[in-house]
Design a protein around this motif. Structure first.
Motif, PDB file in Angstrom:
ATOM      1  N   ALA A 167       4.900  24.580  -7.329  1.00  0.00           N
ATOM      2  CA  ALA A 167       4.778  26.035  -7.234  1.00  0.00           C
ATOM      3  C   ALA A 167       6.127  26.728  -7.333  1.00  0.00           C
ATOM      4  O   ALA A 167       6.218  27.875  -7.794  1.00  0.00           O
ATOM      5  CB  ALA A 167       4.095  26.412  -5.921  1.00  0.00           C
ATOM      6  N   GLY A 168       7.207  26.036  -6.914  1.00  0.00           N
ATOM      7  CA  GLY A 168       8.515  26.677  -6.907  1.00  0.00           C
ATOM      8  C   GLY A 168       9.307  26.517  -8.185  1.00  0.00           C
ATOM      9  O   GLY A 168      10.373  27.127  -8.327  1.00  0.00           O
ATOM     10  N   VAL A 169       8.816  25.720  -9.134  1.00  0.00           N
ATOM     11  CA  VAL A 169       9.632  25.385 -10.305  1.00  0.00           C
ATOM     12  C   VAL A 169       9.936  26.619 -11.158  1.00  0.00           C
ATOM     13  O   VAL A 169      11.106  26.922 -11.447  1.00  0.00           O
ATOM     14  CB  VAL A 169       8.937  24.299 -11.157  1.00  0.00           C
ATOM     15  N   THR A 170       8.907  27.348 -11.575  1.00  0.00           N
ATOM     16  CA  THR A 170       9.126  28.506 -12.443  1.00  0.00           C
ATOM     17  C   THR A 170       9.963  29.582 -11.762  1.00  0.00           C
ATOM     18  O   THR A 170      10.899  30.118 -12.382  1.00  0.00           O
ATOM     19  CB  THR A 170       7.776  29.076 -12.924  1.00  0.00           C
ATOM     20  N   PRO A 171       9.687  29.950 -10.491  1.00  0.00           N
ATOM     21  CA  PRO A 171      10.578  30.916  -9.823  1.00  0.00           C
ATOM     22  C   PRO A 171      12.023  30.431  -9.733  1.00  0.00           C
ATOM     23  O   PRO A 171      12.956  31.225  -9.892  1.00  0.00           O
ATOM     24  CB  PRO A 171       9.954  31.060  -8.427  1.00  0.00           C
ATOM     25  N   MET A 172      12.228  29.125  -9.496  1.00  0.00           N
ATOM     26  CA  MET A 172      13.598  28.619  -9.399  1.00  0.00           C
ATOM     27  C   MET A 172      14.304  28.670 -10.753  1.00  0.00           C
ATOM     28  O   MET A 172      15.504  28.966 -10.821  1.00  0.00           O
ATOM     29  CB  MET A 172      13.593  27.189  -8.846  1.00  0.00           C
ATOM     30  N   VAL A 173      13.582  28.401 -11.827  1.00  0.00           N
ATOM     31  CA  VAL A 173      14.174  28.522 -13.165  1.00  0.00           C
ATOM     32  C   VAL A 173      14.560  29.972 -13.439  1.00  0.00           C
ATOM     33  O   VAL A 173      15.634  30.256 -13.987  1.00  0.00           O
ATOM     34  CB  VAL A 173      13.196  27.994 -14.240  1.00  0.00           C
ATOM     35  N   SER A 181       0.837  -1.207   0.000  1.00  0.00           N
ATOM     36  CA  SER A 181       0.000   0.000   0.000  1.00  0.00           C
ATOM     37  C   SER A 181       0.867   1.250   0.000  1.00  0.00           C
ATOM     38  O   SER A 181       0.552   2.256  -0.655  1.00  0.00           O
ATOM     39  CB  SER A 181      -0.925   0.007   1.222  1.00  0.00           C
ATOM     40  N   GLY A 182       1.985   1.211   0.754  1.00  0.00           N
ATOM     41  CA  GLY A 182       2.903   2.340   0.747  1.00  0.00           C
ATOM     42  C   GLY A 182       3.563   2.522  -0.603  1.00  0.00           C
ATOM     43  O   GLY A 182       3.733   3.655  -1.088  1.00  0.00           O
ATOM     44  N   LEU A 183       3.920   1.421  -1.255  1.00  0.00           N
ATOM     45  CA  LEU A 183       4.520   1.477  -2.586  1.00  0.00           C
ATOM     46  C   LEU A 183       3.545   2.063  -3.596  1.00  0.00           C
ATOM     47  O   LEU A 183       3.937   2.781  -4.530  1.00  0.00           O
ATOM     48  CB  LEU A 183       4.946   0.070  -3.011  1.00  0.00           C
ATOM     49  N   GLN A 184       2.273   1.780  -3.412  1.00  0.00           N
ATOM     50  CA  GLN A 184       1.251   2.332  -4.303  1.00  0.00           C
ATOM     51  C   GLN A 184       1.236   3.851  -4.218  1.00  0.00           C
ATOM     52  O   GLN A 184       1.123   4.555  -5.234  1.00  0.00           O
ATOM     53  CB  GLN A 184      -0.117   1.761  -3.904  1.00  0.00           C
ATOM     54  N   HIS A 185       1.373   4.406  -3.004  1.00  0.00           N
ATOM     55  CA  HIS A 185       1.430   5.859  -2.852  1.00  0.00           C
ATOM     56  C   HIS A 185       2.661   6.431  -3.541  1.00  0.00           C
ATOM     57  O   HIS A 185       2.596   7.485  -4.182  1.00  0.00           O
ATOM     58  CB  HIS A 185       1.442   6.233  -1.362  1.00  0.00           C
ATOM     59  N   VAL A 186       3.800   5.739  -3.415  1.00  0.00           N
ATOM     60  CA  VAL A 186       5.025   6.209  -4.062  1.00  0.00           C
ATOM     61  C   VAL A 186       4.854   6.206  -5.580  1.00  0.00           C
ATOM     62  O   VAL A 186       5.248   7.159  -6.272  1.00  0.00           O
ATOM     63  CB  VAL A 186       6.224   5.324  -3.653  1.00  0.00           C
ATOM     64  N   ALA A 187       4.246   5.152  -6.110  1.00  0.00           N
ATOM     65  CA  ALA A 187       4.035   5.061  -7.556  1.00  0.00           C
ATOM     66  C   ALA A 187       3.135   6.188  -8.056  1.00  0.00           C
ATOM     67  O   ALA A 187       3.359   6.739  -9.139  1.00  0.00           O
ATOM     68  CB  ALA A 187       3.439   3.700  -7.916  1.00  0.00           C
ATOM     69  N   ALA A 188       2.123   6.533  -7.254  1.00  0.00           N
ATOM     70  CA  ALA A 188       1.180   7.571  -7.665  1.00  0.00           C
ATOM     71  C   ALA A 188       1.815   8.953  -7.690  1.00  0.00           C
ATOM     72  O   ALA A 188       1.403   9.816  -8.472  1.00  0.00           O
ATOM     73  CB  ALA A 188      -0.032   7.579  -6.730  1.00  0.00           C
ATOM     74  N   MET A 189       2.837   9.185  -6.848  1.00  0.00           N
ATOM     75  CA  MET A 189       3.412  10.529  -6.768  1.00  0.00           C
ATOM     76  C   MET A 189       4.811  10.618  -7.362  1.00  0.00           C
ATOM     77  O   MET A 189       5.390  11.705  -7.412  1.00  0.00           O
ATOM     78  CB  MET A 189       3.444  10.981  -5.302  1.00  0.00           C
ATOM     79  N   TYR A 190       5.375   9.486  -7.835  1.00  0.00           N
ATOM     80  CA  TYR A 190       6.772   9.456  -8.264  1.00  0.00           C
ATOM     81  C   TYR A 190       7.049  10.459  -9.391  1.00  0.00           C
ATOM     82  O   TYR A 190       8.017  11.228  -9.332  1.00  0.00           O
ATOM     83  CB  TYR A 190       7.141   8.041  -8.718  1.00  0.00           C
ATOM     84  N   ALA A 191       6.191  10.454 -10.405  1.00  0.00           N
ATOM     85  CA  ALA A 191       6.414  11.349 -11.539  1.00  0.00           C
ATOM     86  C   ALA A 191       6.375  12.805 -11.096  1.00  0.00           C
ATOM     87  O   ALA A 191       7.140  13.639 -11.597  1.00  0.00           O
ATOM     88  CB  ALA A 191       5.362  11.092 -12.623  1.00  0.00           C
ATOM     89  N   GLY A 192       5.499  13.121 -10.137  1.00  0.00           N
ATOM     90  CA  GLY A 192       5.406  14.489  -9.643  1.00  0.00           C
ATOM     91  C   GLY A 192       6.628  14.917  -8.852  1.00  0.00           C
ATOM     92  O   GLY A 192       6.991  16.096  -8.840  1.00  0.00           O
ATOM     93  N   VAL A 193       7.293  13.966  -8.175  1.00  0.00           N
ATOM     94  CA  VAL A 193       8.480  14.288  -7.389  1.00  0.00           C
ATOM     95  C   VAL A 193       9.691  14.513  -8.282  1.00  0.00           C
ATOM     96  O   VAL A 193      10.493  15.423  -8.048  1.00  0.00           O
ATOM     97  CB  VAL A 193       8.790  13.158  -6.369  1.00  0.00           C
ATOM     98  N   VAL A 194       9.850  13.682  -9.306  1.00  0.00           N
ATOM     99  CA  VAL A 194      11.065  13.762 -10.128  1.00  0.00           C
ATOM    100  C   VAL A 194      10.977  14.838 -11.207  1.00  0.00           C
ATOM    101  O   VAL A 194      12.010  15.271 -11.730  1.00  0.00           O
ATOM    102  CB  VAL A 194      11.394  12.399 -10.774  1.00  0.00           C
ATOM    103  N   ALA A 195       9.764  15.293 -11.547  1.00  0.00           N
ATOM    104  CA  ALA A 195       9.646  16.287 -12.614  1.00  0.00           C
ATOM    105  C   ALA A 195      10.317  17.619 -12.263  1.00  0.00           C
ATOM    106  O   ALA A 195      11.051  18.173 -13.098  1.00  0.00           O
ATOM    107  CB  ALA A 195       8.178  16.495 -12.982  1.00  0.00           C
ATOM    108  N   PRO A 196      10.110  18.201 -11.058  1.00  0.00           N
ATOM    109  CA  PRO A 196      10.754  19.492 -10.761  1.00  0.00           C
ATOM    110  C   PRO A 196      12.275  19.474 -10.877  1.00  0.00           C
ATOM    111  O   PRO A 196      12.852  20.357 -11.540  1.00  0.00           O
ATOM    112  CB  PRO A 196      10.279  19.794  -9.328  1.00  0.00           C
ATOM    113  N   PRO A 197      12.993  18.492 -10.264  1.00  0.00           N
ATOM    114  CA  PRO A 197      14.448  18.505 -10.467  1.00  0.00           C
ATOM    115  C   PRO A 197      14.859  18.265 -11.914  1.00  0.00           C
ATOM    116  O   PRO A 197      15.904  18.758 -12.351  1.00  0.00           O
ATOM    117  CB  PRO A 197      14.951  17.371  -9.557  1.00  0.00           C
TER     118      PRO A 197
END
Length: 452
Positions: free
Chosen positions: A72-78, A4-20
């Motif tokens: 929210a921080g991506v564009t200001p950081m760029v 169940s915890g892995l399912q949460h990671v899978a659901a948010m993984y793309a959102g975490v790695v996109a900003p960096p």
């Protein structure tokens, strides 16, 4: 609990790695350094999630609340990266994030009194601008990401982006349940496999990555402090706190434990403490991930310890550079095709929020029109502010920062100052020239049953 915890990671993984993946190249990082930044983001997302779910003292909402890198921080950081140059970009970004996190931590007990200044007309505008501001990044990825490359924008690059875009849409349409939640991740995998035969997949970063490693503190240099960057990231922190407050209220209703003032205060402290600690490990500002709230509602698994398990998984992924480097295998056109859906979904979320903002009342529509118009200037006319001082460009080149400021100031002017609310303005509009409201119909008694 692990699955169940892995399912949460899978659901948010793309959102975490996109900003960096956006900020790294914008700051002049190599693929290997960008992969390091991805690992650091996973690691700090794990820290913030554990602070939020388990907590200590008065820190943590103690709800099944997943935290990760905020869009929210991506564009200001760029914008900061462009203004400072490759050598100082990340130290200045990390310095601004640290200060914003510390200030947000001390502001948390009082923020509930400020939430009324961030109604849906403001938050909806800001979230919409976040999504719209990120879309040009997805378009650039779809062309290959490097304007100097001879095959930039070639038919092969754009075709690969289009194929990934279609795959993600098809998966969202035909899949159900958990698989539907990770359709963007599945689309990235499918697009990467399609890119191998045409030679767009680069395996070099994976070969150089170690199986185990630790995000070295201040890997890119000690934090530096710039006034304009501090203002820009301070606005981002307020936006993150507003989003998290709304998400805590929604999640509290879902799990049957309404979020009171103490819960919100603890949750905001966890958000801001996680943000203040993130730069130490080369991470960015963190906030709640709304898609995981939908996952809680869908699966009915409401235990905060399940989400704490996902925080541990994120920590372990951050300690494995090879796992983080897997994302570097994804060609930029593939990432661009999925990014159009991902960033478009953020904009759609903002429009959904604006739908609840009563735009027909008072001057709310005017607030949105002015804020979105000013916020779109850096996107529609990138050289518009070229004659302005360099330090101001950090704020002005971020449509999110300028749009948020305009929306906040106009909301104060039209809906708060002078005691004239949107409802009062609506009443004036309905009144005649003498300011007297027309009489109510005689056949509409003023009884509870008759009131809408």
């Amino acid at each position: 609990m692990f699955t169940s915890g892995l399912q949460h990671v899978a659901a948010m993984y793309a959102g975490v790695v996109a900003p960096p993946m956006i900020v790294g190249p914008a700051c002049g990082l190599s693929p290997a350094e960008t992969a390091f930044l991805v690992g650091a983001s996973l690691f700090t997302a794990g820290i913030a999630t554990l602070l939020q779910t388990l907590g200590f003292w008065k820190i943590g909402a103690r709800l099944p609340f997943v935290n990760g890198v905020s869009f929210a921080g991506v564009t200001p950081m760029v914008a900061i990266g462009k203004a400072q140059g490759p050598e100082h970009a990340l130290p200045v970004i990390f310095g601004a994030i640290t200060v914003a996190g510390v200030l947000g931590f001390f502001l948390a007990p009082y923020f509930s009194r400020l939430v009324r200044f961030f109604p849906p007309v403001v938050t909806g505008t800001v979230i919409t601008l976040i999504g719209v501001s990120l879309l040009p990044v997805a378009f650039n990825w779809s062309q290959g990401g490097d304007a100097a490359s001879p095959d930039h924008g070639s038919l092969t690059q754009i075709a690969m982006a289009a194929a990934t875009f279609v795959i993600v849409l098809v998966l969202r349409r035909v899949l159900r349940g958990f698989l539907r939640q990770i359709s963007i991740l599945l689309g990235l995998i499918a697009g990467t496999l399609l890119a191998i035969p045409v030679g767009l997949t680069d395996f070099s970063a994976l070969g150089d990555a170690a199986p185990l490693g630790f995000p070295t503190p201040f890997h890119f240099g000690a934090p530096q402090f710039n006034a304009a960057a501090l203002v820009s990231m301070g606005i981002v922190m307020l936006v993150c706190m507003t989003e998290s407050t709304a998400d805590m209220l929604a999640l509290g209703r879902i799990v049957g434990r309404p979020a009171d003032e103490r819960t919100i205060e603890g949750g905001l402290r966890a958000d801001t403490l996680g943000t203040a600690l993130s730069p130490l490990f080369n991470g960015f500002a963190t906030s709640a991930f709304a898609q995981n709230i939908g996952l809680v509602a869908m699966t009915k698994v409401r235990s905060r310890f399940v989400v704490a398990t996902s925080g541990v998984i994120l920590l372990l992924l951050g300690l494995c550079p090879m796992a983080a480097s897997v994302i570097s295998l994804v060609p930029l056109p593939v990432l661009g095709g999925a990014g159009i859906v991902l960033f478009g979904s953020v904009a759609a979320s903002g429009i959904q929020t604006l739908a609840t903002a009563a735009l027909e009342k008072g001057e709310n529509a005017l607030i949105v029109a002015a804020a979105v118009g000013i916020g779109l200037i850096p996107i529609a006319a990138p050289d518009f502010y070229h004659a302005f001082p360099k330090d101001l460009l950090v704020v002005l080149d971020s449509g999110i920062s300028t749009g948020a400021l305009i929306a906040l100031v106009l909301n104060l002017a039209f809906n708060h100052l002078g005691g004239r609310s949107a409802a009062a303005g609506d009443a004036e509009d309905e009144a005649g020239d003498d300011g007297v409201l027309p009489p109510a119909p005689a056949d509409t008694p003023d009884t509870p049953a008759a009131r809408p």
